[in-house]
Design an enzyme around this catalytic site. Sequence first.
Site, mmCIF file in Angstrom:
data_model
loop_
_atom_site.group_PDB
_atom_site.id
_atom_site.type_symbol
_atom_site.label_atom_id
_atom_site.label_comp_id
_atom_site.label_asym_id
_atom_site.label_seq_id
_atom_site.Cartn_x
_atom_site.Cartn_y
_atom_site.Cartn_z
ATOM 1 N N SER A 88 0.788 -1.234 0.000
ATOM 2 C CA SER A 88 0.000 0.000 0.000
ATOM 3 C C SER A 88 0.819 1.283 0.000
ATOM 4 C CB SER A 88 -0.964 0.009 1.193
ATOM 5 O OG SER A 88 -2.023 -0.892 0.968
ATOM 6 N N LYS A 251 3.245 6.550 5.488
ATOM 7 C CA LYS A 251 2.308 5.625 4.834
ATOM 8 C C LYS A 251 2.805 4.214 5.076
ATOM 9 C CE LYS A 251 -1.150 4.186 2.524
ATOM 10 N NZ LYS A 251 -1.124 3.038 3.452
#
Length: 304
Positions: A88, A251
């Site tokens: 991701s 992230k």
Amino acid sequence: MTQRIPNTSISRRSILALGGIATAGVAATTLTGSPAVASPSFDGRGRMNEAIRALEQANSVTIGVTALVHGSRRAFRYRGEELFPMCSLFKSLAAGALVRARGYDEDYWTRPIPFTIDDVVGTATKLNTQTWHATPEELADAAIRYSDNTAGNLLLRELGGTQAVTTFAKSLGATRTRLDRDEPEVNEAIPGDERDTSTPDDIAYLFQLLMLDHGAGALTGARLQEWMLRNTTSGRRILAGLTPPFELADKTGLGGYGVVNDAGIIWRPGEAPVTLAIMTRTDRVDAPSNHDVLAEVTRIVTAG
């Protein structure tokens, strides 16, 4: 509770003193610039290598790390040039590509985009399934802050497909980053499969370039910082390995074969920002997702 949203008017100097090792596989601009003021010298590279190697052996995991001190040539790398599943982490790049392409089109960012139940990945999404519409702003927010898979795929649809992320990374000088599939296949992380991979060098370079050096424009950097500073998924990873005071924009990624990733920018008052990318891989399909390994790597690097 640690404050994650910075006052961007405050000057920041280095949290780390990192060894002067050039990073392979990225543009030369990665590590150029004036030396950071008040950055201490870094002498613990050998100890850090040994500690990470011991962590790999103890947890049966391969770890890649790249840390860059902004505004200097100081860097620490451990397997920084090796390929790892991206998972991701692609969502920040997808959002960045979309802001660069459409950032100043205010109507676009507030215009609802329809989606259907067939677009939902998994059993839940942070998007509104009452109206079955979401704006690009809502897509980027959900994809980055919550790592929402449905939102990530819809961002890719807005960009025209996965190749747009590869093209975006290459346009910025990161030549070893590629996205081939969307969610959930992007997370397969099969050993030896070069699809959907990147290197810690590339990810650290891209995040530094985008958020600190405005390599895709000031608006792109500002929007990514806004979303990533409010990330909700880092609790047991980089976030858990930091000692206050700090601010973190990051992230995360999670995949098969126990892959756990995290990458972002760390600020401390009076110090230069540090970009830290930690990526993992294993050869075992039943390997656990060991979030604590990333927290320990963060401690090792920040104590260097």
